[in-house]
Each structure stands twice: as C-alpha cells, then as structure tokens.
Design a protein around this motif. Structure first.
Motif, short mmCIF file in Angstrom:
data_model
loop_
_atom_site.label_atom_id
_atom_site.label_comp_id
_atom_site.label_asym_id
_atom_site.label_seq_id
_atom_site.Cartn_x
_atom_site.Cartn_y
_atom_site.Cartn_z
N THR A 87 31.07 -79.37 -27.48
CA THR A 87 30.63 -78.90 -28.79
C THR A 87 30.59 -77.38 -28.86
OG1 THR A 87 28.37 -79.16 -28.05
CG2 THR A 87 29.22 -80.90 -29.43
N LYS A 132 32.00 -71.59 -30.11
CA LYS A 132 31.39 -71.69 -31.44
C LYS A 132 29.99 -71.09 -31.40
CE LYS A 132 32.87 -75.98 -32.44
NZ LYS A 132 32.61 -77.39 -32.66
N HIS A 133 29.29 -71.40 -30.35
CA HIS A 133 27.93 -70.92 -30.19
C HIS A 133 27.58 -71.04 -28.70
CE1 HIS A 133 26.98 -75.19 -29.88
NE2 HIS A 133 27.51 -75.38 -31.08
N ASP A 169 21.68 -75.22 -29.96
CA ASP A 169 22.72 -74.21 -30.18
C ASP A 169 22.07 -72.93 -30.68
OD1 ASP A 169 23.38 -73.61 -33.14
OD2 ASP A 169 23.11 -75.78 -33.11
N THR A 174 19.89 -76.27 -33.85
CA THR A 174 19.90 -77.72 -33.98
C THR A 174 20.10 -78.34 -32.61
OG1 THR A 174 22.23 -77.61 -34.50
CG2 THR A 174 20.73 -77.86 -36.35
N LEU A 175 19.75 -79.61 -32.51
CA LEU A 175 19.83 -80.32 -31.24
C LEU A 175 21.28 -80.65 -30.92
CD1 LEU A 175 18.04 -81.68 -29.06
CD2 LEU A 175 18.17 -83.74 -30.42
N VAL A 176 21.77 -80.17 -29.77
CA VAL A 176 23.13 -80.47 -29.35
C VAL A 176 23.12 -81.69 -28.44
CG1 VAL A 176 25.14 -79.59 -28.13
CG2 VAL A 176 23.80 -78.05 -29.54
N THR A 177 22.26 -81.64 -27.44
CA THR A 177 22.18 -82.72 -26.47
C THR A 177 20.70 -82.97 -26.19
OG1 THR A 177 24.21 -81.91 -25.48
CG2 THR A 177 22.96 -83.47 -24.20
N ARG A 197 12.34 -76.09 -28.82
CA ARG A 197 13.15 -75.31 -29.75
C ARG A 197 12.66 -73.86 -29.77
NH1 ARG A 197 15.99 -77.79 -33.93
NH2 ARG A 197 14.50 -79.46 -34.12
N LYS B 242 21.11 -87.95 -26.72
CA LYS B 242 22.04 -87.39 -27.70
C LYS B 242 23.15 -86.68 -26.94
CE LYS B 242 23.36 -84.70 -31.36
NZ LYS B 242 24.62 -84.25 -30.81
N ASN B 247 25.77 -81.80 -34.63
CA ASN B 247 24.38 -81.55 -34.30
C ASN B 247 23.49 -82.20 -35.36
OD1 ASN B 247 25.55 -80.07 -32.32
ND2 ASN B 247 25.23 -78.10 -33.33
#
Lengths: 219, 276
Positions: A87, A132-133, A169, A174-177, A197, B242, B247
């Motif tokens: 991602t 991307k990030h 990210d 936001t939650l990536v994994t 976060r 996840k 995202n």
C-alpha cells in the motif's frame, strides 16, 4: 476521545542508522528499546517472467528469524510486511520488475513486528523508491486490569490479556494494517486505536529527524 | 457479453458495477451470501461439518488421538488445526508443499481459535503428565470463492461443538489404556467465535467496504485474500486483522464492527439450529 489527551506519550527510545549495508539499494538498522532489526531493500530488479506483473512491481519479503528454522509464523510476518509495503510503495511506476525486502531479526525484547515494519519503511525511504506515504507501526498491550500499555516490554506482553498492533499512514493517519491477539472489548479496541494513532506522530517525527540527519539539504 | 468484458478489462468491469452501487453478483455492499451448514458430514471422522457460503465450500473433520502431554505443560491436551488449500479449490494453488498464502490462512485460523479460548486445553488432559487427547482438526477447502477464513472458523466450531470424547480409563501402574466408546461425553466449548471478512475498494471518491467478498472482489481490492477480518466471540472481540487494500476511514470503523457483530449473531443462530 480527544487526541490531545495523549500528547505526553513516550515511546521506547529509537536509534537508527541508514546505509548500514554497502551493497543493497537501501538499508536501515533500527533499535526500538532493546529490540533490533536490520532491513535491506533491493529493487527494482529483473525477475523471472512467471512472477512479473504487468500492472505493478512484485514485492518479495523475506524474514529471517534470529535463530532456528523458518516456520509458519515467519510467513505470517512476511505477509503482514508485504501487504503493508504494497500500500505504501507506488508499485505502478515499476511494472514488470521485482522489489526484494530482506529483514533480519537481531534482538527481540517485545514489539518485533512493529520494529520490523518501521525499519522496512526507513529502508524503503533510503532506497529512494517512490512511495505514496510512509507508514508507522505502534503496538500496545491490555493488561488484566484493563489498562493500556503503549509499546509493552517482553514481560508485559507475556502477562497481557491482549496485544494490538496498528500501522498508520502519514497522510490521513488512517489504518493501513492491524492485527491483534487475545480477547478485548470494543471500547478497549477503539481506545487502543486512538492512542496508537496519536503515538504514531512520534514515529513520523523520528523519520523526519533521521532523514534530515542524512540529507543536509532538508535539514 | 459481460463475461468477456470481465476477462479483458476486469478493473473497468468491477468499477462499472460499483459506481452503480451494486456488486457483480447482484448483492448490496453490506449484504452477505447465504450460508448452508451441515454437521456430521463425514461418517468416519469423530466429528465433522461442511459449510457452503455462496460458492465457498469448506469441510472440516476432527480425528481423536491419545498422546503424552508435553513436559512443560503436563495438564494440557493438544488442539492442532490445519487448513488445506488444494489445487482443487482454485487455479491459484499448485500441488506440492503449501503456498505462503495457505500457511498464512492456516496460521490465522489457528490464532483466532487459540485467542478465543473456546476450548480449555486442560479439559483434554486425562491423566496429568501421562495421557491427553489430541484433536486433529483438518479443514479442506473444496471451492475457494473468497472469505475463506469465515467459512473455516464456522465449520471448525460446529465440528468442535458436535464432538464427544469417549471415556478413557488409565491404569497408573500397568500404564494400560482402555477406551470405552459406548460412554461418550460432549466436549465443553465456551463461547462461539465468528469471523467476518471485508474487502475495501479504493474508489476515487471514497473507500467502499464490501462484506463477505468473493475471490474476484478480493482480487480487485488489491489484497491477498480479504482485507479486514473481524472476529466476535459473544460480545467481545477476539481478533481484528487488517491487511492491504484501501485504508479504513475512521468514521466507518465503528460501523464495520457493528456489521460483523450482527453477522456473528446470525451465524450463531445458524450453528445452534444446525446442531439442535
């Protein structure tokens, strides 16, 4: 829940050295507390035709544990890291090529996988691949009395009722994994997510510091 | 015509459906596939179950064996889970040793069952340090059409719930073991973990969450398998994983957990009806 409540968080002290290996395209060694991981990135490289993708670069991740044979849980770690990197990297810029990431565990005193994700991200930054990030991984543990401990130590993990790990990210946080062990309530999950976060900011600041030391122009 | 379109331009095919607020198989975004569950599907296993969730078919068989407990955990029995993804279930799997993906699935299923603590391993011990049950739980996927972990967990828990252990007498002096097949007691299963998979599609406007995705949807969402797996166990979470894909926007996070909770209640009912 307001993020400002968590501003006074401290993570384990992080130490990092980039370009640790001379022959790889990008490498980083990262210590988070006493957990140490070394990561190397090579790519974009030529790979065999069967594993080439027309759409994007093929990512290969190899995780080597400190001792002993590779086992099923190593495959799980590889899968987590690969999907996280997928991602983050702009793979469509390098179609029909391969990117190899090799991660070597050096010391594990808890939080190995979060350290490995962060170290991989630094190695990717060092390799100069377009991204991307950037991503930051933060872990926390829930003890028996329901208190959240950020970046738990090895003993705390062993006695914890649940552990949760999150990767965010750098753009929208936001939650990536995410992955968890143990049993916990929905409220505890939400609180852990918000705390981690907020704490991910410290990791992003650390990335900036590291890059600034190695690149005088930005500093 | 649309079948040809799906092969030559899968991304556009999928996007066209999504932009009309419908999925290629006609479901709404948060709609799941119907579940068919059959307990005791295999007569020569000690317990078994078969699930069909849309096209995804998984059969689980449990065989019992006696063994000596490990020296470091003399009061614990063994629960060994294994998921087999044979070339039969999808063209993605080749014969030979299990692929990385198969190992990850197997590991995830094992983790969820261990984390949920639905089986107390101490119940499987017969005589401390001498004799304990080993539960070999083998899950074989016959048809892989997405959300495989959900199907595996459901068949596994149904099989466990229908498993009864024969009475065993152990003579400490002669170390003789006698198994009385006519006298069986049901295995105690506390709780009922239910996993729900989601795929997260990155569209230019916002990320769209698809409940119970098919293989095609999983592929389009860019992950290897489902992107988000939420596992509820009677009001508590016992695993939120996840990986990859889009995202999750913060605001839809809560909603997702609720969708999964609703589904877990439904699956619980299905299992109860199937076993009664």
């Amino acid at each position: 829940m307001v993020a400002e409540d968590f501003k006074d968080f401290k993570l384990k002290p992080m130490k990092c050295e980039l370009n640790y290996l001379s022959k790889s395209d990008g490498s980083a060694i990262l210590a988070q507390g006493e957990t140490v991981v070394l990561a190397s990135v090579n790519g974009p490289l030529d790979i065999k035709i069967t594993s080439q993708s027309m759409e994007k670069a093929t990512l290969e991740v190899l995780f080597s544990a400190k001792g002993g044979k590779p086992n099923v849980s190593d495959r799980f770690k590889e899968s987590v890291i690969r999907q996280t990197c997928e991602t983050a990297i702009l793979g469509c810029l390098y179609p029909r090529t391969g990117i190899t990431v090799t991660i070597q565990e050096l010391e594990d005193f808890g939080g190995l996988l979060t350290c490995a994700v962060n170290c991989t991200c630094l190695a990717l930054l060092n390799s100069g691949l377009s991204m991307k990030h950037v991503v930051a991984a933060v872990g926390c543990a829930l003890d028996d009395s329901g208190n959240l401990v950020l970046e738990p130590t090895y003993d705390q993990i062993q006695s914890a009722a649940a552990t949760m790990h999150f990767v965010f990210d750098s753009r929208a946080k936001t939650l990536v994994t995410g992955f968890t062990t143990g049993i916990f309530s929905e409220g505890a999950y939400d609180e852990a997510l918000e705390r981690c976060r907020a704490a991910s900011d410290l990791v992003f600041d650390f990335y900036r510091e590291v890059v600034a030391t190695y690149c005088k122009v930005i500093g | 015509m649309s079948d040809v379109y799906k092969v030559i331009h899968p991304n556009k095919y999928f996007n066209d459906y999504i932009s009309l607020n419908v999925r290629p198989d006609g479901r709404k975004f948060d709609e799941q596939r119907s579940i068919k569950l059959n307990a005791n599907a295999i007569s020569n296993a000690d317990a078994s179950a078969l699930i069909k969730c849309g096209n995804t078919t998984v059969v689980c068989g449990i065989t019992l064996e006696l063994a000596t407990p490990k020296a470091e955990e003399p009061d614990h029995g063994f629960l060994v889970t294994n998921v087999e993804l044979l070339p039969l279930c999808s063209s993605k799997f080749k014969p030979g040793p299990p692929s990385d993906y198969a190992q990850v699935i197997s590991n995830t299923v094992n983790d969820i069952i261990k984390n949920s603590k639905c089986i107390d391993l101490k119940d499987l011990c017969i005589v401390s340090d001498k004799l304990a049950w080993v539960l070999y739980c083998d899950m074989v996927c016959l048809d892989n059409d997405g959300s495989i972990i959900d199907a595996c967990i459901t068949t596994l828990i149904t099989s466990l719930k229908s498993l009864s252990l024969p009475a065993v007498s152990f003579d400490v002096e002669t170390e003789e073991v006698k198994v009385d097949i006519s006298n069986k007691t049901l295995l105690k299963v506390t709780g009922l973990p239910v996993a729900t998979s989601f795929a997260i599609y990155q569209s230019p406007e916002s990320n769209i969450v698809l409940t119970d995705p098919t293989t095609f949807e999983e592929e389009m969402c860019g992950g290897i398998g489902a992107n988000l797996i939420v596992c509820w166990n009677q009001g508590l979470l016992c695993g939120v994983q996840k990986y990859g894909g889009g995202n999750i926007p913060t605001e839809s996070q809560k909603n997702l957990l609720q969708v999964a909770k609703k589904r877990s209640k439904l699956v619980e009912e299905v299992i109860e009806t199937c076993l009664s």
